[in-house]
Design an enzyme around this catalytic site. Structure first.
Site, PDB file in Angstrom:
ATOM      1  N   ARG A  37       0.824  -1.219   0.000  1.00  0.00           N
ATOM      2  CA  ARG A  37       0.000   0.000   0.000  1.00  0.00           C
ATOM      3  C   ARG A  37       0.854   1.263   0.000  1.00  0.00           C
ATOM      4  NH1 ARG A  37      -4.521  -1.739   4.507  1.00  0.00           N
ATOM      5  NH2 ARG A  37      -5.278  -3.558   3.376  1.00  0.00           N
ATOM      6  N   CYS A  38       1.857   1.268  -0.819  1.00  0.00           N
ATOM      7  CA  CYS A  38       2.832   2.356  -0.859  1.00  0.00           C
ATOM      8  C   CYS A  38       2.784   3.007  -2.240  1.00  0.00           C
ATOM      9  CB  CYS A  38       4.221   1.766  -0.595  1.00  0.00           C
ATOM     10  SG  CYS A  38       5.595   2.908  -0.740  1.00  0.00           S
ATOM     11  N   GLY A  39       3.123   4.273  -2.301  1.00  0.00           N
ATOM     12  CA  GLY A  39       3.217   4.939  -3.594  1.00  0.00           C
ATOM     13  C   GLY A  39       4.258   4.302  -4.497  1.00  0.00           C
TER      14      GLY A  39
END
Length: 165
Positions: free
Chosen positions: A34-36
């Site tokens: 769930r990271c950019g």
């Protein structure tokens, strides 16, 4: 202890170590769902597919230390990686990469300087360490894309050296 002898646990609970990949170029990466930077999974998998048959592997280490961006269970992580990015490279169990309880592998890896000569803490998700067959380790910060020409050059050099040995 040699970095290759540090015990690792696979995402399925099995045992491993970098010694299992002794004659290979290994990219160790702390990953998160769930990271950019999560789209880097696509480029990591592309490297795995391009160079895997020549002796290269990515080892993904899920980590929830950065803004809780990897909160899932082992099953959640495996399913996300497989369904979203078609990941075929090995995933390890969730680890801590910084702090008092960081994994022993990361205790050693964080001693390696990056391109600016800086050692120490992992800055964020998707920090990359290339471990070459001769034991050399190179560090690339999270913003450096997996397919950056600097990384690809190190992978190819390591594969050529391994083939010549």
């Amino acid at each position: 202890m040699d970095i290759r002898d540090i015990p690792l646990t696979t995402i399925d609970g099995g045992t491993a170590s970098l010694a299992d990949y002794d004659d290979q170029v290994v990219m160790v990466v702390n990953v998160a769902s769930r990271c950019g930077l999560t789209p880097q999974y696509e480029k990591l998998e592309a490297l795995q597919r391009e160079y895997g048959d020549r002796g290269f592997t990515v080892l993904g280490f899920p980590c929830n230390q950065f803004a809780a961006q990897e909160p899932g269970t082992a099953e959640d992580i495996k399913e996300f990686c497989s369904m979203t990015y078609g990941v075929t490279f090995p995933l390890m169990s969730k680890v801590k990469v910084n702090g008092r309880h960081r994994h022993p592998l990361y205790v050693e890896l964080t001693k390696v300087p990056d391109a600016a000569g800086k050692t120490g803490r992992v800055k964020w998700n998707f920090e990359k360490f290339l471990v070459l067959p001769g034991g050399e380790v190179m560090r690339f910060r999270p913003q450096v894309q997996p397919d950056d020409p600097k990384i690809v050059a190190v992978i190819e050099r390591g594969l050529d050296e391994a083939a010549a040995a």
